[in-house]
Design an enzyme around this catalytic site. Structure first.
Site, short mmCIF file in Angstrom:
data_model
loop_
_atom_site.label_atom_id
_atom_site.label_comp_id
_atom_site.label_asym_id
_atom_site.label_seq_id
_atom_site.Cartn_x
_atom_site.Cartn_y
_atom_site.Cartn_z
N CYS A 12 0.89 -1.34 -0.48
CA CYS A 12 0.04 -0.07 -0.32
C CYS A 12 0.76 1.19 -0.28
CB CYS A 12 -0.65 -0.32 1.23
SG CYS A 12 -1.69 -1.31 1.54
N GLY A 40 0.18 0.63 -5.00
CA GLY A 40 -0.62 -0.61 -4.72
C GLY A 40 -2.22 0.50 -5.83
N ASN A 114 -0.08 1.05 5.57
CA ASN A 114 0.28 -0.40 4.99
C ASN A 114 1.25 -1.12 5.62
OD1 ASN A 114 3.63 0.62 3.05
ND2 ASN A 114 2.31 -0.89 2.86
N GLY A 115 1.05 -1.97 5.65
CA GLY A 115 1.98 -3.11 6.38
C GLY A 115 1.05 -4.53 6.11
N TYR A 255 12.76 -3.46 -5.95
CA TYR A 255 11.75 -3.38 -6.08
C TYR A 255 10.82 -1.94 -6.17
CZ TYR A 255 7.86 -4.54 -8.31
OH TYR A 255 6.54 -4.76 -9.20
N SER A 296 11.55 -2.71 -14.36
CA SER A 296 12.48 -3.13 -13.11
C SER A 296 13.59 -2.61 -12.91
CB SER A 296 11.99 -3.66 -12.10
OG SER A 296 11.71 -5.39 -13.28
N ASP A 358 18.27 -7.83 -14.27
CA ASP A 358 17.22 -7.73 -13.51
C ASP A 358 16.59 -7.50 -12.07
OD1 ASP A 358 14.28 -6.78 -13.04
OD2 ASP A 358 12.99 -8.94 -14.07
N ASP A 359 15.92 -6.89 -11.36
CA ASP A 359 16.49 -6.33 -10.19
C ASP A 359 16.11 -8.19 -8.94
OD1 ASP A 359 13.12 -6.42 -10.44
OD2 ASP A 359 13.03 -6.44 -7.97
N CYS A 446 16.21 -5.44 6.97
CA CYS A 446 15.64 -6.72 6.92
C CYS A 446 15.70 -7.25 5.91
CB CYS A 446 13.81 -6.09 7.11
SG CYS A 446 12.97 -8.05 6.92
N CYS A 449 13.18 -12.05 3.59
CA CYS A 449 12.97 -12.85 1.88
C CYS A 449 14.28 -13.42 1.90
CB CYS A 449 12.52 -11.59 1.19
SG CYS A 449 13.48 -10.27 0.86
P1 AMP Z 1 8.60 -13.41 -11.65
O1 AMP Z 1 8.21 -13.91 -12.94
O2 AMP Z 1 7.92 -14.36 -11.15
O3 AMP Z 1 9.96 -14.33 -11.08
O4 AMP Z 1 8.60 -12.49 -11.07
C1 AMP Z 1 9.71 -12.10 -11.53
C2 AMP Z 1 9.36 -10.13 -11.62
O5 AMP Z 1 8.81 -9.25 -10.97
C3 AMP Z 1 10.56 -8.44 -11.59
O6 AMP Z 1 10.72 -8.08 -12.48
C4 AMP Z 1 9.81 -7.87 -10.83
O7 AMP Z 1 10.61 -6.99 -10.94
C5 AMP Z 1 8.75 -8.14 -10.19
N1 AMP Z 1 8.57 -8.59 -8.99
C6 AMP Z 1 8.96 -8.02 -8.40
N2 AMP Z 1 8.80 -8.39 -6.88
C7 AMP Z 1 7.41 -8.04 -7.25
C8 AMP Z 1 6.15 -7.68 -6.29
N3 AMP Z 1 5.71 -7.61 -4.92
N4 AMP Z 1 5.11 -7.45 -6.77
C9 AMP Z 1 4.84 -7.03 -8.74
N5 AMP Z 1 6.48 -7.79 -8.89
C10 AMP Z 1 7.08 -7.66 -7.97
#
Ligand code: AMP
Length: 470
Positions: A12, A40, A114-115, A255, A296, A358-359, A446, A449
């Site tokens: 959020c 959000g 938020n949280g 992210y 991202s 990617d991130d 933190c 994850c």
């Molecule tokens: P995936 O395809 O499930 O491995 O998702 C990875 C992609 O989702 C990356 O490009 C991230 O930038 C993006 N991502 C990471 N965390 C989130 C999140 N909490 N909500 C939406 N997208 C995310």
């Protein structure tokens, strides 16, 4: 089946404005919410208070779809809050949209949160057993109910008593008795900043981008375990818990936050560029070009390119007009979705050895599809670099990570992920490299994850199935 809390990970954005003068607050809160929309996209709402009356409106949809000139017109007053919320299918209901507004002993109160609370199941169960009823399935309603229960004429005392009962990651903005409150949990997991406009209005917001948009000057981050109370005499700081160590969410840097925001004094874009530079230092090989998974991965890919002296190039063109599309959950469905969203600049990649940055990798579906498409379009080699450590553990404090069974890094080794996504090589940052890139003390972040080391013990009851009881 009652689906209470089937969604435990709410993302959020929140904002609060306090002005000494009566004014048209609606458009200001609207603008701030637009800048926080990335936090959000499912529902949005605004509540504005003036002289005992709380005007509020919320609905499902993006901020720009929920509000228009006409329905913003009545939002006049001197204190207001706004919220945008995301949650996955199940609790995507209007009754869970925020701000939550209630009538209680001292009149009217509004809350935006938020949280996530990790003991919400237990507290809600206890309150239900005592005969209380709830109108939403959101854990935020527990906080507002506890404040109302504890209120004996002093809102600050009631807030402190309510917060002593809840556990988890949270940032809150709250209007009680015409005052605005901004609160951060005892670990500072979720961000919240305080600023002031040239006119002297105070702003509380999840991220500094909202301050920039309202041309407000950043005053400071709200501290962990702190309650900022704002009234006509200015802002006042109160602490409700100083016993816990700072644990700002590392994934905000990876992210979640907007790159133009500053978190704990660090600019998110610069942190991401630095993370990309550190990734590049780990590579001896030279590649033909470096590209990002849009949007991202862009800052980290730029960092990688600078550090490795490799050409940075676009390999995808994003379709801005895609809007809502029908997705079916099959592999073909996801591939079709990806082709709709991103098209490949074939001339840039044919016969090339590419580094894609990617991130993060969550389920692995994005990269698997991207690599498949890149190879089909003629890329010779695709090497993947991720500017964070593998995400192997669910978040219980406000980031939408799926359960462990869907997290690819919880179920496969790096070599297995590399094979699954079809990469010629795959490398993540180590935890130490990540901390170095963020540039904050390791013990103030933190990283649950990545490591599974949660800042607080997560009760077993924090599980969707126990809610079937209620
Ligand atoms: P995936 O395809 O499930 O491995 O998702 C990875 C992609 O989702 C990356 O490009 C991230 O930038 C993006 N991502 C990471 N965390 C989130 C999140 N909490 N909500 C939406 N997208 C995310």
């Amino acid at each position: 089946m009652n689906n209470f809390f089937d969604k435990l990970h709410e993302e959020c954005g929140i904002v609060g404005i306090y002005s000494k003068t009566y004014q048209h607050l609606g458009p200001l809160i609207y603008d701030a919410l637009i800048s926080l929309q990335h936090r959000g996209q499912e529902s949005a709402g605004i509540a504005v208070y003036h002289e005992g009356v709380m005007m509020h409106y919320k609905n499902m949809g993006l901020v720009r779809d929920v509000f228009n000139e006409e329905n913003l017109r009545p939002f006049n007053g001197n204190v207001g809050i706004g919220h945008c919320r995301y949650s996955t299918i199940g609790s995507a209901e209007r009754r869970n949209a925020q701000p939550l507004v209630v009538e209680f002993k001292a009149g009217t109160m509004a809350l935006a949160h938020n949280g996530n609370l990790i003991n919400a199941v237990q507290i809600r169960g206890e309150l239900i057993d005592e005969g209380f009823s709830f109108t939403s399935t959101s854990d935020s309603e527990i906080i507002i109910k506890l404040i109302a229960i504890h209120y004996k004429g002093n809102p600050l005392e009631a807030i402190k008593k309510a917060l002593a009962q809840v556990e988890g990651g949270y940032a809150l903005v709250l209007i009680v008795e015409g005052k605005l409150y901004g609160i951060r949990d005892p670990y500072g997991l979720r961000p919240l900043v305080l600023g002031q406009t040239k006119k002297g209005d105070y702003i509380l917001a999840s991220e500094t981008v909202a301050l920039d948009l309202l041309e407000a000057t950043f005053i400071r981050d709200v501290d962990k375990g702190e309650i900022i109370e704002i009234d006509d005499s200015g802002y006042h700081s109160h602490y409700f818990d100083t016993t816990k160590p700072m644990n700002l969410c590392g994934f905000e840097f990876v992210y979640f936050s907007r790159p133009d925001s500053d978190l704990a004094g660090k600019n998110v874009y610069q942190v991401r560029v630095e993370l990309g530079k550190i990734l590049a230092r780990g590579d001896k090989e030279k590649y033909d070009l470096v590209a990002a998974v849009p949007e991202s991965g862009v800052p980290a890919a730029i960092g990688y390119a600078i550090e490795s002296d490799t050409v940075y190039s676009s390999v995808f063109i994003k379709n801005k007009y895609i809007g809502r599309t029908f997705t079916d959950p099959t592999q073909e469905g996801r591939e079709r979705m990806l082709r709709l969203k991103l098209s490949i600049l074939k001339s840039n990649i044919q016969g090339k050895r590419i580094v894609i940055v990617d991130d993060s990798i969550v389920r692995g579906t994005t990269l698997r599809s991207i690599i498949f498409e890149l190879k089909k379009a003629g890329a010779k080699e695709v090497h993947v670099r991720i500017s964070s450590p593998p995400v192997g553990f669910s978040c219980f404090f406000g980031i939408d990570t799926p359960s462990k069974k869907s997290l690819i890094a919880a179920n496969m080794s790096v070599e297995e992920i590399e094979e699954y996504i079809g990469a010629d090589s795959l490398r993540f940052l180590t935890s130490d490299e990540f901390v170095e890139g963020v540039g904050l003390p390791e013990d103030s972040l933190c990283k649950a994850c990545f490591s599974g080391e949660y800042p607080m013990k997560v009760p077993k009851t924090h599980n969707k199935y126990v809610f079937e009881k209620y």
